[in-house]
Design an enzyme around this catalytic site. Structure first.
Site, PDB file in Angstrom:
ATOM      1  CG  HIS A   1      42.058  -9.344 -36.089  1.00  0.00           C
ATOM      2  ND1 HIS A   1      40.763  -9.710 -35.784  1.00  0.00           N
ATOM      3  CD2 HIS A   1      42.846 -10.167 -35.351  1.00  0.00           C
ATOM      4  CE1 HIS A   1      40.780 -10.691 -34.902  1.00  0.00           C
ATOM      5  NE2 HIS A   1      42.031 -10.996 -34.624  1.00  0.00           N
TER       6      HIS A   1
ATOM      7  CG  HIS B   1      45.325 -12.688 -34.409  1.00  0.00           C
ATOM      8  ND1 HIS B   1      44.837 -12.031 -33.308  1.00  0.00           N
ATOM      9  CD2 HIS B   1      46.667 -12.589 -34.350  1.00  0.00           C
ATOM     10  CE1 HIS B   1      45.853 -11.551 -32.611  1.00  0.00           C
ATOM     11  NE2 HIS B   1      46.974 -11.870 -33.220  1.00  0.00           N
TER      12      HIS B   1
ATOM     13  CG  ASP C   1      41.862 -16.849 -34.094  1.00  0.00           C
ATOM     14  OD1 ASP C   1      42.551 -15.947 -34.595  1.00  0.00           O
ATOM     15  OD2 ASP C   1      41.480 -16.811 -32.915  1.00  0.00           O
ATOM     16  CG  HIS C   2      39.661 -13.464 -36.333  1.00  0.00           C
ATOM     17  ND1 HIS C   2      38.407 -13.047 -35.968  1.00  0.00           N
ATOM     18  CD2 HIS C   2      40.270 -13.878 -35.183  1.00  0.00           C
ATOM     19  CE1 HIS C   2      38.262 -13.172 -34.656  1.00  0.00           C
ATOM     20  NE2 HIS C   2      39.384 -13.679 -34.155  1.00  0.00           N
TER      21      HIS C   2
ATOM     22  CG  HIS D   1      42.773  -7.859 -31.140  1.00  0.00           C
ATOM     23  ND1 HIS D   1      42.831  -8.588 -29.979  1.00  0.00           N
ATOM     24  CD2 HIS D   1      42.930  -8.743 -32.155  1.00  0.00           C
ATOM     25  CE1 HIS D   1      43.013  -9.862 -30.266  1.00  0.00           C
ATOM     26  NE2 HIS D   1      43.086  -9.986 -31.576  1.00  0.00           N
TER      27      HIS D   1
ATOM     28  CG  ASP E   1      39.465 -11.317 -31.640  1.00  0.00           C
ATOM     29  OD1 ASP E   1      38.266 -11.658 -31.646  1.00  0.00           O
ATOM     30  OD2 ASP E   1      40.402 -12.132 -31.704  1.00  0.00           O
TER      31      ASP E   1
ATOM     32  CD  GLU F   1      37.019 -10.129 -28.224  1.00  0.00           C
ATOM     33  OE1 GLU F   1      37.218 -11.271 -27.783  1.00  0.00           O
ATOM     34  OE2 GLU F   1      37.858  -9.225 -28.185  1.00  0.00           O
TER      35      GLU F   1
ATOM     36  CG  HIS G   1      36.324 -15.001 -30.636  1.00  0.00           C
ATOM     37  ND1 HIS G   1      37.190 -14.808 -29.596  1.00  0.00           N
ATOM     38  CD2 HIS G   1      37.080 -15.353 -31.676  1.00  0.00           C
ATOM     39  CE1 HIS G   1      38.425 -15.019 -30.014  1.00  0.00           C
ATOM     40  NE2 HIS G   1      38.387 -15.363 -31.265  1.00  0.00           N
TER      41      HIS G   1
END
Lengths: 685, 591
Positions: free
Chosen positions: B68, B70, B72-73, B157, B178, B203, B414
C-alpha cells in the site's frame, strides 16, 4: 562539547540504564551514537568530557536486567571509546574489555542468541580495532561470525575482516604504492588466507553453501580494496578453488562469483563486435532474422518478442555507445528505444537526409512517435514527450545542409510534426505528460515555430492543479526570457503576471523557479544598464524591476515558510543590495523608484508572518520617503541568510534536543500519563 | 526438501520500514520497500547491499510487490529502483500506483525543504520508478513468469491496500501488508480465500490490543474540535498529503453539515483536489456505504473545506486548518503552529505518529517550552491532542485472518518483539501451527511438502480395480504400487512391465546370499534334514521342500549345508534369497 549537553548527560545515562525496553523512539540510541562518533571524530576525548559514561557502562553490563537494545548500544559505545589507545588501556585495566568482548560471557547469560547483542559486539569490536593491540587475538571469533545466521552480523564480520586485513597493508607516505605486508601482521594474513582456502570449494549441503556464499562476499570485498602484493597473495590462495566453483556451475553461487570475477571496467571484446551481436539479437527478437541452422530454431522460439531480451540488448547498446561506428545499422533498431536513440544520436552526428535508408528509417520513426504519443498508458506517452524534449535539446549537424539545427526539427520536421504533438499533450489528463510536453516545448523555444506558445503556458500556470506542470511552465518562461531579448515580441507573456502567479503558488518549487526567473530578469536589467554607466539609468532599471514585479516577488519570497524559497530570495536581495548600494559610493539617489518599492514593502508587511520581518517592514512603512538602500538594509538580510542557510530542523534535531527528548519522555512515562489511554502508539505513516 | 526462506530487512520485530525478502521455489521476491522517517541519512532506507554487492538487484530479484501507499511500505522504492538500480517488475494495485507518487513527491518536497539532505531521489526518479510499476487488479492472478504467480486481495487499511498471495508450483506465501478486519467510515474489511499458504506473513502492530471501536475515536475527535471551535479557538491538524487527511475531511464535512456549523475549514496545500480525485476514481475500493450514497451525493466533494491562504492564519475567529507536513517538522504546518501556539483557546491534533527530532514528537511528550531558532523559546499554551486513527487488525482480527486463510505456518512482522511473543504463544496454542518472528536480517526457513502431480496409466488403474479395492476417490489418499517414470518433464506412474517396455529395459533379478556357521557333529545330509524338520515345525503354512540334490527350499530361499574344511564339526549354511523373501522373518534366529 556543548556545556548544556554535558550537564544533561549524567541524567540521560541514568534514564537509559534504567529504561528497559521502554525507550521513547527506536532511533534515539543510534542518534546518540552518531553524536558520540562525531565528537570522537572531532578529536574530543569522550571519557574526559563525560566521565559518567564509565559508570553507565559498568551499570549496564553488570545488570542482568538490562535490555538487549541498551546492551547492544553499550557494546558499540565501548568500541568507540576503546578506539583511543588511552581509553583502551583504562577499559582493559577495569576488565571491561575482557568481559564484554568474550562471546562466552554472553552465551552464559543466554543473550548471545539475540542478534542485536551479536551485532553490537561485532560493531563495537570493529571500532576498537584502530590500533595494533590484539589484532590477531580477535581473528578466530570473527571468522566464526562470518557465517552467522543473521545477515547483518555476517556482513559486519566480513567488513571487519576486510578492515583487519587492510590494516596489514600500510601505504607508504611517499607514493601510493603499498609497502610490503607488515611483519607484525603475518599471522593475521596467514589465518585469513588459510580460512579462505578451507572455506571455498564446491559446496555439499546447505551449510557449506551458506559458508561459500559468505566467503565469496568477503573475497569480493577484499579484492576490491587490497593492492599487490597482498592482493596477489590472496588471489594465489583462492584461484584453484574459484576455478573449481565456476566449473561446478552452482546457480546459488553465480551472483557472488560474478562479484568476485567480473571487473566492471573491462569489456570482454571489441565494441563493434558487441554492437553487431546485439543488433542481430534485436533482429531475432523482432522476427526479422531467420537462420536455417537447426539449433537456432529453439533459441528463436524463446527469444522472439521477448521484452526482457530486448531491454537488456538496448541497455547494452546504450552502455557501449561511447564508441560510435556505423550508425546505419543502428538506425534500424533505434525506434525500439528512445533512450538508446538519444544516446546514440549524441555521439553519431552524421545524418544524411539524402541517404535513402536513413530517410526510410526517419519515416518509420515519425510513425512510431505519432502512434506512441496517443498510447493508452501515460508511461508511454510521457516517454515519448521526454524523447521529443531530448531531441529538442540536441544539436545535430546535417551532412547535406551545412547548418546546425536541433534534432527534432531534423528528424521529425519541427512545426509539421513535433509541435502539434506537444500542443496536444498540454491537455493530457496525466500531469507527468503535461509537464514533459511543456519541458519539450521549452527545449524548442529558440525556434520561430514556437511563437504563440506562451499564452497557453500562462494559462497552465494559473489553472493546472499539478505542481509538475506548473514547475515546468516557470522553467519554460525562464527558457523563453533567456532566449528572447528585452524587446519583447507582441505575443510575449506579461512578466508581472507570471511572477505574481508564480510567487503565490502552493508548491514551493514553483516559487523557487519563479525566483530563478526573477534572477534572470535582474541580471539582464543590470547587465544592460552597466554598459551605460549612468545613475539615472539605475533608477530607470529599478523602476522597471518594480514594474515587472521582480522586487515584489523577492520580498514575498523572503518571508516564505519554505526555507529554500526564503533562502533564494534572501540571496537575490543581497545581490541586489550589493549592486544598487555599493558601499564605497554611498547611496545613489534612487528616490524615483522608492515610492513603488515602498508599496511592495507595505504589501510585504500585510502578509508577513515572521515577527522580526514585520518590525523591519513596518519601520520602513512609517517613513514617507526612504531610499531603496535603506529599505534593503532594514530587512536584516545577513542575519537572515545565516539562519536560512542551516537546515530547518537543526534546532530540533540537535544533540541537546535529543537529550531533552529522552529526559521528558522518561518523566512523562514515570508520571503514568496524566490522561489514561493517551499512549502514543508507534504507527505507520 | 524444498524450503521457503523469509528474511526481513525491515519490520522484523519492529514497526519501522517494511522490507521483506522471500525465496520460494527458486524465486526471490521483495515485499514492500519502506522508509524510516526517523533518520536523515541513508539509514532511512533498507540496506540493499545485504542482497547483493555492486547493486545488481535486478539479477537477484524476480519482482517487488508493494502492499500500500504508506511511506513505511513504499518510501524507499525510487531509491532502490533509480539510485541503487533495479529494473525488474514492481507490482502494486491501481490506486496505490496512482497515489504512491503523490506521497513520494510530498515527502521529497518536505525532505529537500529541510535542507542539508544529500543522496535523495528527485521528481524525475519518482516518475521513472513509477513507469516500472505494473498495476494489479483484485482477485486477478498475474503471471510474473512461467512459474511465479501473484494474486491481490482486499486489505482495508487504506485506499488500494492489498494482501498478496504468491505462488510457485504448489508452494505459496501470503503477505498481508497492513490490514484491517473491521470496516470503517470509508473502507471495507480485509478478506482472503481459504488458500492454505505454506506461510502467512502478517503484520502485528496491535498484536496484544483489542482496540476500542474506531467510532469512539471519531466521536472523541469531533467532540474535541467542536469544543475548541465553540470557545472561539483555532484547530490545527498537521497531516501528510493523503490518507488520514481524506478520512478526517469526510468526518468533519459530515459533522459540519449535520450541526450546521459555520466556522471555516481549510486545507493548506491544495493537495486535496488530486487526492479526492483518486478517491472518486477508485470508488470501487471504498466501502459499500460510500458506493451506495455516491449516486445521490459524492462524499469527496466537500462543501465546507476550502483552500488555505497563508494570510488566513491571522483572521480572527475560529477555524480548522489541515496543513502539511504531518509531524510539524517544516513548512506550513510548523509556521501556523508557531502563530497559534501561544493561545490556550487553540488546539493542535496530531492524528499520527511523530518521530524524534520533530516538534510533533516534543509536544506529544508534553514539552511546553520549545527552543526555536536564534535562542528564542516558544511557549506552548494551546491544547495538544494525539489521536490514532490508523486502521490495523487487532489481536482478534489477526486470529480471524488465520481462520480464513488456514496457513501451515505463521510469521509475524511489523510489530514490537514483546507483543509479538505474546501473540505467537496464542497462535501456536490455538491453531497448533508454528509461528515465527525473525528479527531484521535473520532468515526463517520453513520446509514445505509440495504435492507433485503425477499421471497414472489407465492400465494400472484397471488392474487396481480388478484387485477389488474401492474405486479411486480424489479426496481419499490411497497407496498404489507401480513404477514412477519421468519422461519429457512429466511424471507417470505405470506398471513395472509397462515401464520396462517404455524405457526399453530388461528385468534383472537380484539374489542375496549369506553364510552361517553352526556347530553340529552330524553329517551334512543329517544336518540338512534336521534343519528341514525344524523349519517344518516352526513355519507352518509355508511351502518347504527337501530336494534330492541336497537343498532345502523355503518358498524362494535356498539352503545348502557343507562342512568346514578345517573342522568337520563346523557346518556352513549357505542361504540365498531374492529380495522379497526378506519378509520371512524368523527363518533364522535373530535374522
Amino acid at each position: 562539547m556543548d556545556r548544556e549537553c554535558v550537564s544533561l548527560l549524567p541524567r540521560v545515562c541514568e534514564v537509559l540504564a534504567a529504561s528497559g525496553s521502554s525507550l521513547p523512539d527506536d532511533t534515539i540510541l543510534e542518534k546518540l551514537l552518531d553524536w558520540f562518533t562525531a565528537l570522537t571524530e572531532a578529536g574530543e576525548s569522550l571519557l574526559e568530557a563525560c566521565p559518567c559514561l564509565l559508570e553507565f557502562i559498568s551499570a549496564v553490563i553488570h545488570d542482568t536486567a538490562s535490555a538487549p537494545g541498551v546492551l547492544s548500544f553499550t557494546l558499540r559505545l565501548i568500541g568507540l571509546l576503546a578506539a583511543a589507545e588511552d581509553a583502551f588501556r583504562i577499559l582493559k585495566e577495569s576488565l571491561v574489555l575482557d568481559l564484554v568482548f568474550s562471546c562466552k560471557h554472553w552465551q552464559e547469560l543466554g543473550l548471545w542468541e539475540d542478534p542485536c547483542i551479536r551485532i553490537g559486539w561485532i560493531q563495537g569490536l570493529r571500532t576498537t580495532l584502530q590500533h595494533p593491540n590484539g589484532l590477531s587475538f580477535f581473528i578466530q571469533p570473527l571468522l566464526q561470525l562470518q557465517t552467522d545466521t543473521s545477515l547483518f552480523v555476517a556482513s559486519a564480520a566480513n567488513q571487519m575482516l576486510a578492515h583487519v586485513l587492510l590494516f596489514c597493508q600500510p601505504v607508504s607516505s611517499v607514493g601510493s604504492e603499498p609497502m610490503e605486508i607488515n611483519q607484525d601482521c603475518t599471522a593475521v594474513v596467514d589465518a585469513i588466507s588459510e580460512y579462505l582456502k578451507r572455506a571455498l570449494g564446491v559446496p555439499k549441503g546447505s551449510t557449506q553453501l551458506h559458508q561459500c556464499q559468505q566467503t565469496l562476499r568477503l573475497l569480493a570485498l577484499l579484492l576490491g580494496q587490497t593492492k599487490p602484493p597482498l592482493r596477489d597473495k590472496l588471489l594465489q590462495t583462492v584461484t584453484a578453488s574459484l576455478e573449481e566453483m565456476v566449473a561446478a556451475d552452482c546457480c546459488e553461487l553465480t551472483l557472488p562469483l560474478m562479484d568476485v570475477i567480473l571487473d566492471p571496467d573491462c569489456l570482454p571484446c571489441a565494441p563493434d563486435l558487441i554492437v553487431s551481436g546485439i543488433l542481430s539479437l534485436l533482429r531475432i527478437c523482432s522476427g526479422d532474422s531467420f537462420s536455417s541452422s537447426a539449433g537456432c530454431s529453439e533459441v528463436f522460439r524463446n527469444v522472439i518478442g521477448s521484452g526482457k531480451v530486448q531491454k537488456c540488448a538496448l541497455e547494452a547498446l546504450t552502455a557501449v555507445s561511447n564508441s560510435p561506428d556505423d550508425c546505419v545499422i543502428v538506425f534500424q533498431v533505434l525506434h525500439k528505444s528512445y533512450q538508446a536513440l538519444v544516446k546514440w544520436m549524441s555521439v553519431s552526428c552524421a545524418i544524411d537526409l539524402h541517404n535513402k535508408s536513413h530517410c526510410l528509417c526517419l519515416l518509420d520513426l515519425i510513425q512510431v512517435v505519432k502512434k506512441r504519443a496517443c498510447d493508452m498508458r501515460w508511461e508511454v506517452r510521457d516517454s515519448t514527450m521526454e524523447f521529443l524534449g531530448h531531441l529538442g535539446a540536441m544539436h545535430v549537424c546535417q551532412a547535406s545542409a551545412e547548418q546546425a539545427c536541433d534534432a527534432s526539427e531534423a528528424l521529425l520536421g519541427g512545426c509539421c510534426c513535433t509541435t502539434p504533438l506537444l500542443r496536444e499533450a498540454l491537455q493530457d489528463p496525466e500531469s507527468y505528460v503535461r509537464a514533459s510536453a511543456i519541458k519539450a516545448l521549452a527545449q524548442t523555444v529558440m525556434h520561430s515555430w514556437q511563437e504563440g506558445a506562451a499564452p497557453t503556458q500562462e494559462q497552465i500556470l494559473s489553472q493546472d492543479t499539478e505542481g509538475f506542470a506548473r514547475r515546468a511552465v516557470v522553467k519554460f518562461f525562464i527558457a523563453w526570457f533567456s532566449s528572447h531579448s528585452s524587446h519583447t515580441p507582441p505575443s510575449s507573456p506579461s512578466v508581472r503576471s507570471v511572477l505574481s502567479r508564480g510567487s503565490a503558488d502552493l508548491d514551493w518549487e514553483v516559487k523557487v523557479h519563479t525566483l530563478e526567473l526573477a534572477e534572470l530578469l535582474l541580471d539582464k536589467a543590470f547587465l544592460e544598464s552597466r554598459t551605460q554607466e549612468a545613475e539615472s539609468d539605475l533608477v530607470e532599471v529599478l523602476n522597471s524591476l518594480v514594474e515587472q514585479g521582480v522586487i515584489s516577488a523577492l520580498l514575498s519570497g523572503l518571508v516564505d515558510c519554505d526555507r529554500p524559497v526564503a533562502l533564494k530570495a534572501c540571496r537575490l536581495l543581497i545581490t541586489l543590495r550589493v549592486t544598487v548600494c555599493p558601499a564605497s559610493q554611498g547611496d545613489p539617489d534612487v528616490c524615483a523608484a522608492t515610492a513603488n518599492a515602498e508599496r511592495d514593502l507595505n504589501a510585504l508587511n500585510a502578509t508577513s508572518f515572521e515577527d522580526h520581518s514585520e518590525e523591519g517592514a513596518s519601520a520602513v512603512s512609517h517613513c514617507e520617503h526612504v531610499s531603496v538602500c535603506e529599505a534593503l538594509g532594514s530587512l536584516g538580510l545577513d542575519e537572515r541568510l545565516e539562519i536560512l542557510s542551516r537546515s530547518s530542523d537543526h534546532v530540533h534535531n540537535s544533540p541537546l534536543s535529543l537529550l531533552q527528548d529522552i529526559l521528558t519522555a522518561s518523566t512523562s512515562h514515570t508520571h503514568a500519563n496524566t490522561q489514561p489511554g493517551q499512549e502514543v502508539i508507534v504507527d505507520c505513516y | 526438501m524444498p524450503e521457503i526462506k523469509v528474511t526481513p530487512l525491515g519490520a522484523g520485530q519492529d514497526v519501522g520500514r517494511s522490507c521483506i525478502l522471500v525465496s520460494i521455489g527458486g524465486k526471490n521476491i521483495m515485499l514492500d520497500c519502506g522508509m524510516h522517517m526517523g533518520y536523515n541519512d541513508d539509514r532511512r532506507f533498507p540496506d540493499f547491499s545485504y542482497i547483493t554487492q555492486n547493486g545488481r538487484l535486478t539479477d537477484f530479484l524476480d519482482c517487488v510487490i508493494i502492499s500500500h501507499f504508506h511511506l513505511d511500505h513504499c518510501g524507499a522504492l525510487p531509491y532502490m529502483s533509480e539510485m541503487v538500480g533495479y529494473d525488474g517488475p514492481i507490482y502494486m494495485t491501481h490506486p496505490t500506483k496512482a497515489i504512491c507518487p503523490i506521497l513520494l513527491e510530498d515527502f521529497r518536497k518536505i525532505t529537500v525543504d529541510k535542507k542539508g539532505e544529500t543522496n535523495f531521489f528527485t521528481s524525475q526518479m519518482i516518475k521513472d520508478c513509477m513507469k516500472k510499476v505494473i498495476p494489479l487488479n483484485l482477485h486477478q492472478t498475474v503471471q510474473v513468469d512461467d512459474e511465479l504467480e501473484i494474486k491481490a486481495y482486499y486489505a482495508g487499511h487504506v485506499l488500494g491496500a492489498a494482501m498478496v498471495h504468491i505462488k510457485v508450483g504448489s508452494e505459496s506465501v501470503v503477505y498481508t501488508g497492513d490490514y484491517n478486519m473491521t470496516p470503517d467510515r470509508h473502507l471495507g474489511a480485509a478478506w482472503i480465500d481459504k488458500c492454505r499458504p505454506d506461510i502467512l506473513i502478517s503484520e502485528s502492530t496491535y498484536a496484544t490490543t483489542i482496540r476500542d471501536s474506531k467510532r469512539c475515536r471519531e466521536r472523541d475527535f469531533l467532540k474535541k474540535v467542536h469544543e475548541s471551535i465553540e470557545r472561539g479557538g483555532k484547530v490545527l491538524i498537521p497531516v501528510f498529503a493523503l490518507g488520514r487527511a481524506q478520512e478526517l475531511c469526510i468526518l468533519l464535512e459530515t459533522f459540519w453539515e449535520r450541526m450546521n456549523l459555520k466556522a471555516p475549514i481549510y486545507f493548506s496545500t491544495g493537495l486535496t483536489e488530486k487526492a479526492n480525485h483518486y478517491y472518486k476514481l477508485f470508488i470501487t475500493w471504498t466501502n459499500q456505504k460510500i458506493r451506495k450514497t455516491f449516486v445521490q451525493r459524492n462524499m469527496f466533494e466537500f462543501k465546507h473545506i476550502k483552500a488555505f491562504d497563508r494570510s488566513y492564519a491571522d483572521n480572527p475567529g475560529p477555524m480548522v486548518v489541515f496543513a502539511t507536513p504531518g509531524m510539524l517538522h517544516a513548512g506550513q504546518s510548523l509556521q501556523i503552529f508557531k502563530k497559534w501556539a501561544g493561545n490556550e483557546k487553540n488546539m493542535v491534533i496530531m492524528p499520527g505518529y511523530c518521530v524524534q527530532g520533530t516538534i510533533g514528537h516534543k509536544i506529544l511528550n508534553g514539552q511546553r517550552k520549545l527552543e526555536m531558532e536564534g535562542r528564542a523559546t516558544l511557549d506552548v499554551k494551546l491544547q495538544v491532542e494525539y489521536m490514532s486513527f490508523s486502521a490495523h487488525a487487532d489481536a482478534k482480527g489477526i486470529m480471524q485472518l488465520i481462520r480464513m486463510a488456514e496457513p501451515r505456518n505463521m510469521l509475524l512482522v511489523h510489530g514490537e518483539a514483546v507483543k509479538m511473543e505474546f501473540l505467537k504463544g496464542k497462535i501456536e496454542q490455538e491453531f497448533s501451527i508454528d509461528c515465527y518472528m525473525p528479527a531484521n536480517g535473520e532468515t526463517t526457513t520453513v520446509t514445505t511438502n509440495p504435492s507433485v502431480p503425477v499421471d497414472i496409466s489407465l492400465n494400472l488403474l484397471k488392474r487396481e480395480m480388478a484387485l477389488g479395492g474401492p474405486l479411486p476417490d480424489p479426496k481419499k489418499p490411497r497407496t498404489m504400487h507401480g513404477t514412477l517414470i519421468m519422461k519429457e518433464n512429466s511424471l507417470k506412474l505405470v506398471s513395472s512391465e509397462q515401464a520396462l517396455k517404455e524405457l526399453g529395459l530388461n528385468e534383472h533379478q537380484l539374489r542375496f546370499t549369506c553364510h552361517v556357521q553352526l556347530q553340529d557333529p552330524h553329517s551334512d545330509a543329517d544336518t540338512l534334514h534336521r534343519i528341514y524338520t525344524h523349519l517344518k515345525s516352526v513355519l507352518k503354512g509355508y511351502t518347504i521342500q527337501h530336494l534330492p540334490d541336497g537343498t532345502v527350499i523355503v518358498e524362494s530361499i535356498v539352503i545348502k549345508v557343507s562342512s568346514s574344511t578345517e573342522d568337520s564339526n563346523t557346518k556352513v549354511l549357505l542361504l540365498s534369497w531374492s529380495y522379497q523373501t526378506l519378509i520371512y522373518n524368523g527363518l533364522l534366529p535373530g535374522g
